[in-house]
Design a protein around this motif. Structure first.
Motif, mmCIF file in Angstrom:
data_model
loop_
_atom_site.group_PDB
_atom_site.id
_atom_site.type_symbol
_atom_site.label_atom_id
_atom_site.label_comp_id
_atom_site.label_asym_id
_atom_site.label_seq_id
_atom_site.Cartn_x
_atom_site.Cartn_y
_atom_site.Cartn_z
ATOM 1 N N ARG A 86 0.845 -1.192 0.000
ATOM 2 C CA ARG A 86 0.000 0.000 0.000
ATOM 3 C C ARG A 86 0.878 1.239 0.000
ATOM 4 N N ASN A 87 0.460 2.254 -0.763
ATOM 5 C CA ASN A 87 1.179 3.517 -0.817
ATOM 6 C C ASN A 87 0.586 4.470 0.202
ATOM 7 N N ILE A 88 1.414 4.909 1.163
ATOM 8 C CA ILE A 88 0.996 5.864 2.183
ATOM 9 C C ILE A 88 1.948 7.038 2.115
ATOM 10 N N GLY A 89 1.479 8.129 1.541
ATOM 11 C CA GLY A 89 2.347 9.281 1.355
ATOM 12 C C GLY A 89 3.480 8.929 0.413
ATOM 13 N N ASP A 90 4.717 9.158 0.840
ATOM 14 C CA ASP A 90 5.874 8.831 0.014
ATOM 15 C C ASP A 90 6.494 7.499 0.410
ATOM 16 N N LYS A 91 5.739 6.679 1.142
ATOM 17 C CA LYS A 91 6.234 5.380 1.580
ATOM 18 C C LYS A 91 5.417 4.254 0.960
ATOM 19 N N VAL A 92 6.041 3.098 0.843
ATOM 20 C CA VAL A 92 5.333 1.876 0.460
ATOM 21 C C VAL A 92 5.326 0.964 1.681
ATOM 22 N N VAL A 93 4.145 0.661 2.193
ATOM 23 C CA VAL A 93 4.024 -0.178 3.391
ATOM 24 C C VAL A 93 3.623 -1.582 2.971
ATOM 25 N N ILE A 94 4.337 -2.565 3.509
ATOM 26 C CA ILE A 94 4.084 -3.961 3.173
ATOM 27 C C ILE A 94 3.443 -4.655 4.373
ATOM 28 N N TYR A 95 2.204 -5.094 4.201
ATOM 29 C CA TYR A 95 1.489 -5.825 5.239
ATOM 30 C C TYR A 95 1.644 -7.318 4.985
ATOM 31 N N MET A 96 1.983 -8.046 6.029
ATOM 32 C CA MET A 96 2.130 -9.498 5.913
ATOM 33 C C MET A 96 0.827 -10.165 6.337
ATOM 34 N N ARG A 97 0.194 -10.842 5.398
ATOM 35 C CA ARG A 97 -1.070 -11.504 5.713
ATOM 36 C C ARG A 97 -0.813 -12.758 6.538
ATOM 37 N N PRO A 98 -1.630 -12.985 7.564
ATOM 38 C CA PRO A 98 -1.424 -14.161 8.411
ATOM 39 C C PRO A 98 -1.601 -15.460 7.629
ATOM 40 N N HIS A 99 -0.831 -16.481 8.026
ATOM 41 C CA HIS A 99 -0.934 -17.792 7.389
ATOM 42 C C HIS A 99 -2.159 -18.534 7.927
ATOM 43 N N ASN A 100 -2.786 -19.324 7.063
ATOM 44 C CA ASN A 100 -3.917 -20.179 7.466
ATOM 45 C C ASN A 100 -5.006 -19.387 8.186
ATOM 46 N N GLN A 101 -5.307 -18.205 7.651
ATOM 47 C CA GLN A 101 -6.324 -17.361 8.280
ATOM 48 C C GLN A 101 -7.705 -17.973 8.098
ATOM 49 N N GLN A 102 -8.427 -18.096 9.182
ATOM 50 C CA GLN A 102 -9.767 -18.645 9.142
ATOM 51 C C GLN A 102 -10.779 -17.520 8.950
ATOM 52 N N ILE A 103 -11.565 -17.585 7.883
ATOM 53 C CA ILE A 103 -12.560 -16.557 7.587
ATOM 54 C C ILE A 103 -13.900 -16.989 8.154
ATOM 55 N N SER A 104 -14.463 -16.136 8.990
ATOM 56 C CA SER A 104 -15.754 -16.444 9.592
ATOM 57 C C SER A 104 -16.882 -15.951 8.691
ATOM 58 N N TYR A 105 -17.918 -16.761 8.585
ATOM 59 C CA TYR A 105 -19.075 -16.387 7.786
ATOM 60 C C TYR A 105 -20.308 -16.204 8.669
ATOM 61 N N SER A 106 -20.062 -15.886 9.933
ATOM 62 C CA SER A 106 -21.182 -15.587 10.821
ATOM 63 C C SER A 106 -21.836 -14.279 10.375
ATOM 64 N N GLU A 107 -23.055 -14.064 10.785
ATOM 65 C CA GLU A 107 -23.796 -12.870 10.379
ATOM 66 C C GLU A 107 -23.054 -11.600 10.768
ATOM 67 N N ASP A 108 -22.513 -11.560 11.995
ATOM 68 C CA ASP A 108 -21.792 -10.369 12.457
ATOM 69 C C ASP A 108 -20.516 -10.141 11.661
ATOM 70 N N SER A 109 -19.796 -11.221 11.357
ATOM 71 C CA SER A 109 -18.544 -11.094 10.607
ATOM 72 C C SER A 109 -18.792 -10.583 9.197
ATOM 73 N N VAL A 110 -19.828 -11.105 8.560
ATOM 74 C CA VAL A 110 -20.165 -10.665 7.209
ATOM 75 C C VAL A 110 -20.550 -9.188 7.213
ATOM 76 N N LYS A 111 -21.331 -8.778 8.205
ATOM 77 C CA LYS A 111 -21.729 -7.373 8.300
ATOM 78 C C LYS A 111 -20.532 -6.467 8.555
ATOM 79 N N ASN A 112 -19.634 -6.922 9.408
ATOM 80 C CA ASN A 112 -18.446 -6.111 9.697
ATOM 81 C C ASN A 112 -17.578 -5.934 8.460
ATOM 82 N N ARG A 113 -17.427 -6.994 7.672
ATOM 83 C CA ARG A 113 -16.647 -6.885 6.449
ATOM 84 C C ARG A 113 -17.328 -5.959 5.450
ATOM 85 N N SER A 114 -18.652 -6.049 5.364
ATOM 86 C CA SER A 114 -19.394 -5.173 4.461
ATOM 87 C C SER A 114 -19.289 -3.717 4.912
ATOM 88 N N ARG A 115 -19.365 -3.511 6.225
ATOM 89 C CA ARG A 115 -19.257 -2.158 6.769
ATOM 90 C C ARG A 115 -17.876 -1.570 6.494
#
Length: 290
Positions: A86-115
């Motif tokens: 991601r470009n933030i100002g004059d810097k490039v920031v590298i985010y490391m995504r967690p390994h084996n991330q479990q995605i929740s499909y509960s109603e609250d989780s889906v709403k939070n992602r949509s929000r």
């Protein structure tokens, strides 16, 4: 050494060295000169520096990311493997995504992602308006950039499927007293007065910034659920009246889509940038029928 630094292969290896399996060997045995890039490796929980003094380990840290202070191959964006750029100002920031991330499909989780997605969309649109970046960069708000500050400022105000009148494109500033406004598929008109705040008085010329969000499609079966758009404008002269009338004609492409919807949320604010002197009004938010 300088001819090696100019090699594309060397630049590529320098940029991604934080993820190489030989990192421990390099940390302990090598000296790489004058790259001026800073890395933070989440994999090894170490903060690394590639600079004129070589590579060295700092104290262990957790949940950290990489930050390129000065990239030798230009700005990057997007996803590569488990890295997000991601470009933030004059810097490039590298985010490391967690390994084996479990995605929740509960109603609250889906709403939070949509929000979050809706809030991110607002931040992207607002950030394109004149003066908005300067405003958010000038305030002491939570976040590293204007974009992240906008997201954090709007996180609690956005609904999962819609913007609300409590969303904002500017932080709290000079009060904006609105007498009337109207939004149609053809144009936006607003009558307002900027309340003075002593030396922070905002006089023309300044920017008039609008974000509108159309929703509630007349055809429930339509795939288009909303329309969001940013409309920049400016006010160049004082009308000499108590209230200023600002009017802008909307893009015909927007007009053709707006007729499909019943309702809209309007977010309007004034910004003024004179060098390092940045002023703005609190966002006016309202809902209207189309």
């Amino acid at each position: 050494m300088h001819f090696i630094q100019k090699s594309p292969l060397f630049r590529f290896l320098a940029l991604f060295i934080a993820n190489l399996q030989i990192i421990e060997y390099l940390v302990n045995t090598c000296d790489i000169h004058a790259i001026f890039i800073r890395y933070i490796s989440e994999i090894y929980q170490y903060e690394l520096f590639i600079c004129s003094s070589g590579i060295r380990k700092s104290q262990e840290r957790s949940n950290i990311m990489a930050e390129v202070i000065k990239s030798v191959i230009g700005k990057l964006s997007g996803t590569l493997g488990n890295m997000v750029f991601r470009n933030i100002g004059d810097k490039v920031v590298i985010y490391m995504r967690p390994h084996n991330q479990q995605i929740s499909y509960s109603e609250d989780s889906v709403k939070n992602r949509s929000r979050f997605g809706m809030t991110s969309l607002l931040a992207t649109r607002a950030n394109k308006l004149p003066g908005i970046k300067e405003v958010w960069n000038s305030v002491n708000a939570e976040g590293r950039s204007a974009y992240t500050k906008l997201i954090k400022a709007n996180a609690k105000s956005t609904d999962a499927e819609c913007l609300t009148v409590n969303n904002k494109i500017t932080p709290m500033g000079n009060s904006l007293k609105v007498k009337s406004f109207s939004l149609t598929p053809q144009k936006f008109v607003i009558e307002y007065r900027i309340e003075d705040k002593g030396i922070d008085k905002i006089l023309p010329p300044y920017y008039a910034n609008l974000v509108f969000f159309c929703y509630d499609n007349k055809n429930p079966e339509s795939e288009r659920k909303y329309l969001i758009a940013e409309v920049p404008g400016d006010v160049n002269a004082d009308e000499g009246t108590e209230y200023t009338t600002y009017e802008t004609v909307l893009n015909s492409a927007y007009s053709k889509i707006m007729v499909q919807f019943k309702k809209a949320v309007v977010l309007f604010a004034v910004t003024k940038v004179e060098g390092k002197n940045v002023r703005w009004t609190t966002t006016f938010g309202a809902e209207t029928d189309l």
